[in-house]
Design a protein around this motif. Structure first.
Motif, PDB file in Angstrom:
ATOM      1  N   THR A 135       0.809  -1.239   0.000  1.00  0.00           N
ATOM      2  CA  THR A 135       0.000   0.000   0.000  1.00  0.00           C
ATOM      3  C   THR A 135       0.831   1.272   0.000  1.00  0.00           C
ATOM      4  O   THR A 135       0.292   2.360   0.195  1.00  0.00           O
ATOM      5  CB  THR A 135      -0.925   0.004   1.227  1.00  0.00           C
ATOM      6  OG1 THR A 135      -0.141  -0.173   2.419  1.00  0.00           O
ATOM      7  CG2 THR A 135      -1.975  -1.081   1.140  1.00  0.00           C
ATOM      8  N   LEU A 136       2.132   1.176  -0.209  1.00  0.00           N
ATOM      9  CA  LEU A 136       2.957   2.378  -0.220  1.00  0.00           C
ATOM     10  C   LEU A 136       2.591   3.243  -1.420  1.00  0.00           C
ATOM     11  O   LEU A 136       2.759   2.858  -2.568  1.00  0.00           O
ATOM     12  CB  LEU A 136       4.443   2.010  -0.271  1.00  0.00           C
ATOM     13  CG  LEU A 136       5.420   3.195  -0.209  1.00  0.00           C
ATOM     14  CD1 LEU A 136       5.300   3.929   1.120  1.00  0.00           C
ATOM     15  CD2 LEU A 136       6.860   2.715  -0.409  1.00  0.00           C
ATOM     16  N   GLY A 137       2.067   4.416  -1.161  1.00  0.00           N
ATOM     17  CA  GLY A 137       1.701   5.351  -2.219  1.00  0.00           C
ATOM     18  C   GLY A 137       0.510   4.912  -3.039  1.00  0.00           C
ATOM     19  O   GLY A 137       0.228   5.476  -4.106  1.00  0.00           O
ATOM     20  N   LYS A 138      -0.217   3.880  -2.559  1.00  0.00           N
ATOM     21  CA  LYS A 138      -1.363   3.365  -3.316  1.00  0.00           C
ATOM     22  C   LYS A 138      -2.630   3.401  -2.468  1.00  0.00           C
ATOM     23  O   LYS A 138      -2.576   3.231  -1.248  1.00  0.00           O
ATOM     24  CB  LYS A 138      -1.122   1.908  -3.736  1.00  0.00           C
ATOM     25  CG  LYS A 138       0.108   1.677  -4.575  1.00  0.00           C
ATOM     26  CD  LYS A 138       0.286   0.189  -4.799  1.00  0.00           C
ATOM     27  CE  LYS A 138       1.586  -0.114  -5.533  1.00  0.00           C
ATOM     28  NZ  LYS A 138       1.800  -1.582  -5.647  1.00  0.00           N
ATOM     29  N   LYS A 139      -3.744   3.575  -3.123  1.00  0.00           N
ATOM     30  CA  LYS A 139      -5.024   3.439  -2.442  1.00  0.00           C
ATOM     31  C   LYS A 139      -5.315   1.952  -2.260  1.00  0.00           C
ATOM     32  O   LYS A 139      -5.034   1.145  -3.149  1.00  0.00           O
ATOM     33  CB  LYS A 139      -6.141   4.089  -3.256  1.00  0.00           C
ATOM     34  CG  LYS A 139      -6.069   5.610  -3.290  1.00  0.00           C
ATOM     35  CD  LYS A 139      -7.266   6.186  -4.038  1.00  0.00           C
ATOM     36  CE  LYS A 139      -7.206   7.706  -4.029  1.00  0.00           C
ATOM     37  NZ  LYS A 139      -8.361   8.312  -4.737  1.00  0.00           N
ATOM     38  N   PRO A 140      -5.867   1.573  -1.135  1.00  0.00           N
ATOM     39  CA  PRO A 140      -6.162   0.145  -0.924  1.00  0.00           C
ATOM     40  C   PRO A 140      -7.248  -0.337  -1.889  1.00  0.00           C
ATOM     41  O   PRO A 140      -8.215   0.377  -2.155  1.00  0.00           O
ATOM     42  CB  PRO A 140      -6.645   0.108   0.524  1.00  0.00           C
ATOM     43  CG  PRO A 140      -7.115   1.494   0.816  1.00  0.00           C
ATOM     44  CD  PRO A 140      -6.261   2.404   0.006  1.00  0.00           C
ATOM     45  N   ILE A 141      -7.064  -1.551  -2.410  1.00  0.00           N
ATOM     46  CA  ILE A 141      -8.018  -2.089  -3.379  1.00  0.00           C
ATOM     47  C   ILE A 141      -9.254  -2.599  -2.648  1.00  0.00           C
ATOM     48  O   ILE A 141      -9.161  -3.359  -1.680  1.00  0.00           O
ATOM     49  CB  ILE A 141      -7.363  -3.239  -4.189  1.00  0.00           C
ATOM     50  CG1 ILE A 141      -6.143  -2.686  -4.930  1.00  0.00           C
ATOM     51  CG2 ILE A 141      -8.355  -3.865  -5.161  1.00  0.00           C
ATOM     52  CD1 ILE A 141      -5.313  -3.762  -5.604  1.00  0.00           C
ATOM     53  N   ASN A 142     -10.418  -2.160  -3.130  1.00  0.00           N
ATOM     54  CA  ASN A 142     -11.707  -2.600  -2.590  1.00  0.00           C
ATOM     55  C   ASN A 142     -11.867  -2.315  -1.087  1.00  0.00           C
ATOM     56  O   ASN A 142     -12.550  -3.033  -0.376  1.00  0.00           O
ATOM     57  CB  ASN A 142     -11.933  -4.102  -2.848  1.00  0.00           C
ATOM     58  CG  ASN A 142     -11.928  -4.428  -4.326  1.00  0.00           C
ATOM     59  OD1 ASN A 142     -12.418  -3.629  -5.123  1.00  0.00           O
ATOM     60  ND2 ASN A 142     -11.382  -5.582  -4.695  1.00  0.00           N
ATOM     61  N   ARG A 143     -11.137  -1.307  -0.595  1.00  0.00           N
ATOM     62  CA  ARG A 143     -11.260  -0.900   0.816  1.00  0.00           C
ATOM     63  C   ARG A 143     -11.362   0.610   0.882  1.00  0.00           C
ATOM     64  O   ARG A 143     -10.933   1.332  -0.020  1.00  0.00           O
ATOM     65  CB  ARG A 143     -10.019  -1.349   1.613  1.00  0.00           C
ATOM     66  CG  ARG A 143     -10.010  -2.836   1.946  1.00  0.00           C
ATOM     67  CD  ARG A 143      -8.642  -3.467   1.748  1.00  0.00           C
ATOM     68  NE  ARG A 143      -7.615  -2.924   2.593  1.00  0.00           N
ATOM     69  CZ  ARG A 143      -6.311  -3.184   2.415  1.00  0.00           C
ATOM     70  NH1 ARG A 143      -5.914  -3.959   1.419  1.00  0.00           N
ATOM     71  NH2 ARG A 143      -5.413  -2.677   3.227  1.00  0.00           N
ATOM     72  N   LYS A 144     -11.952   1.082   1.959  1.00  0.00           N
ATOM     73  CA  LYS A 144     -12.039   2.521   2.171  1.00  0.00           C
ATOM     74  C   LYS A 144     -10.642   3.110   2.372  1.00  0.00           C
ATOM     75  O   LYS A 144      -9.768   2.465   2.944  1.00  0.00           O
ATOM     76  CB  LYS A 144     -12.895   2.839   3.401  1.00  0.00           C
ATOM     77  CG  LYS A 144     -14.375   2.614   3.190  1.00  0.00           C
ATOM     78  CD  LYS A 144     -15.136   3.042   4.441  1.00  0.00           C
ATOM     79  CE  LYS A 144     -16.628   2.850   4.245  1.00  0.00           C
ATOM     80  NZ  LYS A 144     -17.389   3.242   5.457  1.00  0.00           N
ATOM     81  N   ASN A 145     -10.462   4.327   1.897  1.00  0.00           N
ATOM     82  CA  ASN A 145      -9.188   5.011   2.127  1.00  0.00           C
ATOM     83  C   ASN A 145      -9.145   5.429   3.602  1.00  0.00           C
ATOM     84  O   ASN A 145      -9.982   6.203   4.057  1.00  0.00           O
ATOM     85  CB  ASN A 145      -9.078   6.234   1.228  1.00  0.00           C
ATOM     86  CG  ASN A 145      -7.633   6.550   0.898  1.00  0.00           C
ATOM     87  OD1 ASN A 145      -6.769   5.688   1.015  1.00  0.00           O
ATOM     88  ND2 ASN A 145      -7.373   7.779   0.496  1.00  0.00           N
ATOM     89  N   PRO A 146      -8.210   4.907   4.397  1.00  0.00           N
ATOM     90  CA  PRO A 146      -8.247   5.175   5.838  1.00  0.00           C
ATOM     91  C   PRO A 146      -7.699   6.562   6.200  1.00  0.00           C
ATOM     92  O   PRO A 146      -7.075   7.237   5.382  1.00  0.00           O
ATOM     93  CB  PRO A 146      -7.341   4.072   6.396  1.00  0.00           C
ATOM     94  CG  PRO A 146      -6.360   3.814   5.304  1.00  0.00           C
ATOM     95  CD  PRO A 146      -7.110   4.016   4.009  1.00  0.00           C
TER      96      PRO A 146
END
Length: 568
Positions: free
Chosen positions: A444-455
């Motif tokens: 998840t470094l520098g990436k939005k999580p896949i199929n999850r809310k952005n925390p």
């Protein structure tokens, strides 16, 4: 006279000066800033400093720095040095040399004798208490002293004897002979000279009689060729005496006095007398305590000369007394630091967090910007490992629906780094949390999580990349808007005006500070930081050492004081 339009070109004093130039009453503006060296300067003095120096600059004139040093009992060379330092730090230069009213003691004595010879002054031997009783009240006129009708010759002889030290303090004084029934109490035969047996910081033991402020002030203005004498509204009634002395002595110049509203700041004490009480009772440490609004206190707290000048510009110059919002002062420094402060991370109240799926020897370095909108301010390196510190308030053991930071089973992003998920906690035998055990998602470094809310995002510091530091969090010293008006002002102290935290800053930042700490202290140049999500901080230049860095919070990221009051 042509003047440039600037921030001080829009007030009633500017209009007065303009009219004087138009009517040829003045060909060169000459102002002065005349502090009494009986304490440190405060933010109210800063308003007067800015006004006098800025107007002199605007009209290509001069501004003198003169110490009205007529009372050796209350004065101290320490205060003189502090005042010089404050004015220099604010960015102003005075005309030629530093002046002192004590330079004119011989001339002042001559003008006092001139008043005696005109039968306009006399030596009085009433006690201080009797003088107050004889003076009357606002509704009861005063009555003449029994010594008022002494002959001119006798008064000259007695005044000479006062000068030679034949009288003890309180046994005799020189008073103007004006009108004991005047509606202006100040004009009821005011005292011009009194006896003081104290060493003077400039004249040593040369004199044992000293002129009163009102007598020395106007004549000093005249001797220096001051054209416009600006003072605050509490001296409005003194204007009659100012003019009376100039009109009844043979001075060459006749300055004009103009009054403007003094600065009154919410939640603040600006009275030197009351600040001395705070120091004596050890409520504050000294005149440079960051909780009071002395210039040195504000400087130590992290205020800059430009932020104070901007504040004085914003509040303006009027004849209407009002109470200025403290948030306006904070707004000026917050805006400046938002533009210039280096962004870095600090943890003030740490709790340890262990990332169990990362090897103990693992280390990763990230290059992060010193300012998100100013690439010219450069970058710095932070270190990521499997054991880090986060703020204690960024973790909740007990489940709360609306809590958006770290809790068991919930994801959070570490600033500039990975998303983590808290899974369990470890406690000692007393029930205190030792550390939080978390899983780190290395994809998840520098990436939005896949199929999850952005925390949500929290800040952190690697244990291996941390340097222990002290943090001083300042709030208003008083809980009420106008403590100056309260007789028992000490009853309204804020018990949380200073809170000390012990936490960590990034080691790279600490190394940079320690390398230059001596230069920073010697040159009185501070470094400013925005500790992300915490506030704007500076180094405490007094108490910090290479092995012990102390940071003062200059201002929060937003006006949390007013927000707190709204929530109560």
């Amino acid at each position: 006279m042509k003047t440039q339009i600037n921030k001080y070109s829009n007030n009633f004093i500017y209009n007065i000066i303009n009219e004087d130039f138009k009517k040829n009453k003045c060909s060169l503006l000459h102002t002065r800033f005349p502090p009494e060296p009986n304490g440190y300067l405060h933010i109210g003095h800063a308003k007067s400093i800015c006004l006098n120096f800025e107007l002199a600059s605007l009209y290509n004139g001069y501004c003198n720095l003169r110490f009205d040093d007529t009372n050796p009992v209350k004065e101290n060379i320490k205060y003189i040095n502090a005042i010089i330092n404050d004015i220099t730090w604010l960015g102003y230069k005075w005309n030629k040399k530093i002046y002192y009213s004590s330079e004119y003691f011989s001339e002042l004595y001559k003008y006092a004798k001139e008043l005696i010879k005109k039968n306009l002054a006399y030596v009085d031997q009433l006690t201080k208490k009797q003088i107050r009783e004889y003076r009357g009240t606002l509704v009861i006129p005063g009555k003449n002293s029994p010594y008022r009708n002494r002959s001119i010759e006798e008064n000259l002889q007695l005044f000479k004897e006062m000068k030679k030290g034949y009288f003890n303090p309180g046994e005799a004084c020189l008073r103007a002979k004006i009108d004991m029934s005047s509606p202006n109490i100040i004009m009821r035969d005011p005292v011009l000279y009194r006896v003081i047996f104290e060493k003077h910081h400039q004249t040593k033991h040369q004199w044992c009689i000293y002129p009163m402020y009102d007598f020395a002030h106007c004549i000093s203005d005249s001797i220096e060729g001051i054209t416009h004498s600006f003072c605050t509204l509490e001296f409005q009634d003194n204007k009659c005496l100012y003019n009376w002395i100039l009109e009844n002595t043979s001075v060459l110049n006749r300055p004009k006095q103009y009054e403007f509203a003094r600065l009154n700041l919410k939640y603040s004490i600006l009275s030197k007398r009351k600040i001395k009480i705070l120091i004596e009772k050890k409520i504050i440490n000294d005149w440079d305590d960051p909780r009071i609004q002395t210039i040195s206190g504000l400087r130590r707290k992290g205020y800059t000369p430009s932020s104070i000048r901007k504040f004085c510009e914003k509040i303006g110059v009027t004849k209407q007394n009002n109470l200025i919002e403290f948030s306006m002062l904070e707004y000026c420094i917050r805006n400046e630091l938002n533009e210039n402060a280096i962004r870095t991370m600090a943890v003030l109240e740490p709790i340890k967090l262990y990332l169990y799926n990362i090897d103990d020897n693992y280390q990763e370095n990230f290059i992060v910007p010193n300012h998100p909108k100013k690439p010219e301010l450069g970058n710095h390196e932070i270190t990521f490992t499997n054991t880090i510190y986060i703020e204690r308030e960024d973790f909740k053991e007990k489940y709360e629906n609306n809590y958006k930071r770290l809790k068991i089973g919930q994801e959070i992003r570490l600033r500039y780094s990975y998303i983590i998920k808290a899974e369990k906690i470890e406690k000692d035998k007393y029930g205190n949390i030792i550390q939080i055990i978390c899983f780190c998602d290395l994809n998840t470094l520098g990436k939005k999580p896949i199929n999850r809310k952005n925390p949500s995002v929290i800040h952190w510091i690697s244990v291996k990349n941390s340097f222990s530091s002290e943090f001083r969090l300042y709030e208003k010293l008083f809980n009420i808007h106008n403590p100056e008006q309260e007789q028992n002002f000490l009853s309204f102290l804020n018990p949380n005006s200073m809170i000390i935290k012990h936490g960590f800053i990034e080691k790279q930042i600490s190394e940079k500070i320690k390398k230059h700490i001596n230069d920073i202290k010697n040159k009185n140049i501070n470094l400013f930081f925005q500790f992300e999500r915490v506030g704007y901080f500076c180094i405490d230049l007094i108490d910090s050492k290479k092995n012990k860095l102390i940071f003062n919070r200059t201002v929060s990221l937003r006006d949390t004081w007013n927000l707190k009051k709204q929530l109560i």
